[in-house]
Structure formats: C-alpha cells, structure tokens
Design an enzyme around this catalytic site. Structure first.
Site, PDB file in Angstrom:
ATOM      1  N   ASP A  51       6.796  46.049  28.033  1.00 39.19           N
ATOM      2  CA  ASP A  51       5.338  46.047  28.094  1.00 39.19           C
ATOM      3  C   ASP A  51       4.770  45.448  26.810  1.00 39.19           C
ATOM      4  O   ASP A  51       5.037  45.944  25.717  1.00 39.19           O
ATOM      5  CB  ASP A  51       4.836  47.491  28.244  1.00 39.19           C
ATOM      6  N   TYR A  56      -1.212  42.244  20.903  1.00 38.87           N
ATOM      7  CA  TYR A  56      -0.146  42.791  20.053  1.00 38.87           C
ATOM      8  C   TYR A  56       0.410  41.716  19.109  1.00 38.87           C
ATOM      9  O   TYR A  56       1.072  42.033  18.126  1.00 38.87           O
ATOM     10  CB  TYR A  56       1.016  43.370  20.882  1.00 38.87           C
ATOM     11  N   LYS A  81      -1.222  41.744  29.041  1.00 38.02           N
ATOM     12  CA  LYS A  81      -2.614  42.161  29.270  1.00 38.02           C
ATOM     13  C   LYS A  81      -3.577  41.125  28.709  1.00 38.02           C
ATOM     14  O   LYS A  81      -3.313  40.551  27.640  1.00 38.02           O
ATOM     15  CB  LYS A  81      -2.880  43.520  28.580  1.00 38.02           C
ATOM     16  N   HIS A 114      -7.001  44.624  29.732  1.00 36.68           N
ATOM     17  CA  HIS A 114      -6.600  45.554  28.668  1.00 36.68           C
ATOM     18  C   HIS A 114      -7.568  46.729  28.478  1.00 36.68           C
ATOM     19  O   HIS A 114      -7.157  47.871  28.340  1.00 36.68           O
ATOM     20  CB  HIS A 114      -6.415  44.791  27.346  1.00 36.68           C
TER      21      HIS A 114
END
Ligand code: A2P
Length: 285
Positions: A51, A56, A81, A114
C-alpha cells in the site's frame, strides 16, 4: 471470526476481485534505500499486497523494489492514492499516469481518493469528490485499475459516490484499538465496502497500552500482533508499516492463534486512545 491462515488468503471485494488479507504499509517510509530494502524484505517475508500513495513520495523506490525482487506482477496487489492537490477529473487522470510510471507498472490493483475534499476548505466538496470519482470510474472501466475506492471518507462523504454507476469497493480509514470509527465502520459493512485499517498500531502508540499488553501476554504474542489479528477478526484489512526486518516478519506471524470472543469484546470496548486527530472535514491539507 475470520478464517485467514496465510498472507495469500484474501477478502473478496464487492466487484468480485480478491485482495490479500494483510497489506504492507509504507506511509512515513523514507524514499530511497530504506523504502527499497523494506519492500524487498516484505516480499521475501511473503506479503502479497503493498500500500502506497503519491504523497508518500516513495513510489519510485517501491517500483524499484518490486523489479529487484523478481516477483511476477500478477502475484502482487498494489494500491496507490490520488493526492488532494490532484482532485478533479483531468488532474486525477494525470496523477494516475504519474503514479504508474513511477511504480513502473501498467495497471493498479486499487486506486483510492486519499482524502475527501474538506468541508473546511470547500463549499462544493461533494462535487469535487464526484469529479475525482468520475476519473476513477473511467480508469476502472478501461481496466487500468482493477478496483477503486476511497480513504478517510465518512458516511456523509460516501453517500453521493454510492449513488453513482460504480460504488466504492474499499474505504481505507484510521482504525486501531481505541479508535474504531464505529459509524463509518458500520456504514461500510452495511454497504459491502471493505474497510482497510491505516495505522493499525496507532503509528506505534498502541504498543504500550496496558489492556493490550495484558491480553497479548495470554497468547504469547506481541501487542503489534494482537492489533493486526484484531483487525482481521473484525473483518478489517490491516496495513501495518515497518522498515525493520524483524518487525516486518513479526507482523505476519498472526495466523497461529485466535483472539477469544471475550478479548475481542474487551478490545472493541476500549476508550478512545492513540488517534491521529485528523478529522476529514477539519484538516487543512
Ligand atoms: P519501524 O517502521 O521503525 O519498524 P502503524 O502501522 O500503526 O502506522 O505503525 C507503524 C509504527 O510502528 C512504526 O513506527 C514502526 O516502526 C512500528 N512498528 C511496526 N511493527 C512493529 C512491531 N512489530 N513492534 C514494534 N513496533 C512496530
């Protein structure tokens, strides 16, 4: 109670696709060597599900790790996302292209919105979510994404999306002992939307909880393992994150015990604790 016996076991989504029952979380995993090595370690430990998210900042490293691990693409389930700045129709399509390029893959197993557009910042938050969803639906119908869903959506955010042609398959929410988000959890269960648990260890904050420590000692397991197993027995899919090889492995060793009904009830009834404090309608991002 869930009947999971290995990392290869799956939940079935409302579109019929299977999703491996534990995902390897990568939020707060630094880009570069740490991300590459931890993902390679996770694949070696048997994780079938990774994931990540554009925000990120580690998608390129994760792509590199997948390549280096030598695993076949179709043996892995990969989630990403669309970040908040890319909400909307065209921008979501472009964000998706960047994500699969960075990951060096040609389809995603799961793509999520997200965060819902925050009511704090946008009067037309519902329309913004619908525009983003339109792009996700189009990519889904074109087969570029096998399943689509949302993250951090509460029942009032889910409502309009559930009335569209393709309803969400997943809602990834913060979910751990002391913060089960009962209303959202129930709404998802009632509507056959799988709940995925981000920060199943409360980003580590649950690990010193006395109730969990007492319970874990009965099973000869760590608190982390109790949190992960507890998610599964509640039919929520845990996404534990770690960059430490021994913990990456430890977090998979949860198939050789069952938390009793009584202990499940005790954990489910725990007072609020360990939450991030991010309310989707109040956040500033
Ligand atoms: P690290 O990545 O340094 O190994 P969450 O998944 O709830 O976001 O929690 C992630 C945090 O919990 C990270 O700080 C991670 O540390 C730590 N962590 C993950 N697994 C374990 C474990 N089995 N034992 C102790 N700490 C863990």
């Amino acid at each position: 109670m869930s009947n999971f016996n290995s990392l290869k076991d799956t939940f079935t989504l409302n579109n019929g696709y299977n999703i491996p029952c534990i995902g390897f979380g990568t939020w707060q995993t630094p880009d570069g060597e740490t991300a590459v090595n931890s993902v390679i370690e996770a694949i070696k430990s048997g994780y079938k599900h990774i994931d990540t998210a554009a925000i990120y900042g580690n998608e390129k490293s994760i792509g590199k790790a997948i390549k280096e691990s030598g695993i076949n693409r179709d043996e892995l389930f990969i989630t990403s996302k669309v970040w908040n700045k890319d909400r909307g129709y065209k921008t979501t399509l472009a964000a998706f292209e960047k994500t699969i390029n960075d990951l060096q893959i040609d389809y995603l197993d799961l793509y999520l919105i997200h965060w819902p557009a925050s009511a704090n910042k946008f009067n037309d938050w519902d329309n913004i979510n619908l525009e983003t969803w339109k792009a996700m639906t189009e990519l889904y119908k074109a087969g570029k994404i096998k399943s689509i869903g949302v993250s951090n959506f509460m029942p009032h955010h889910l409502k309009s999306l559930m009335e569209t042609e393709v309803k969400p398959m997943v809602d990834q929410i913060e979910f751990h002992p002391g913060f089960m988000q009962e209303e959202t959890f129930k709404c998802c269960n009632d509507n056959n939307i799988l709940v995925e648990a981000w920060s199943p260890l409360g980003t580590g904050k649950m690990l010193n909880n006395e109730t969990l420590k007492t319970i874990s000692s009965k099973y000869n397991k760590s608190v982390a393992q109790i949190c992960i197993r507890w998610c599964l027995q509640n039919n929520a899919l845990p996404l534990p994150k770690s960059v430490t090889a021994s913990r990456i492995k430890e977090n998979t060793e949860i198939f050789d015990f069952v938390i009793s009904d009584e202990d499940m009830k005790t954990i489910n009834a725990m007072e609020y604790c360990g939450g991030s404090g991010h309310h989707p309608d109040k956040v500033n991002f």
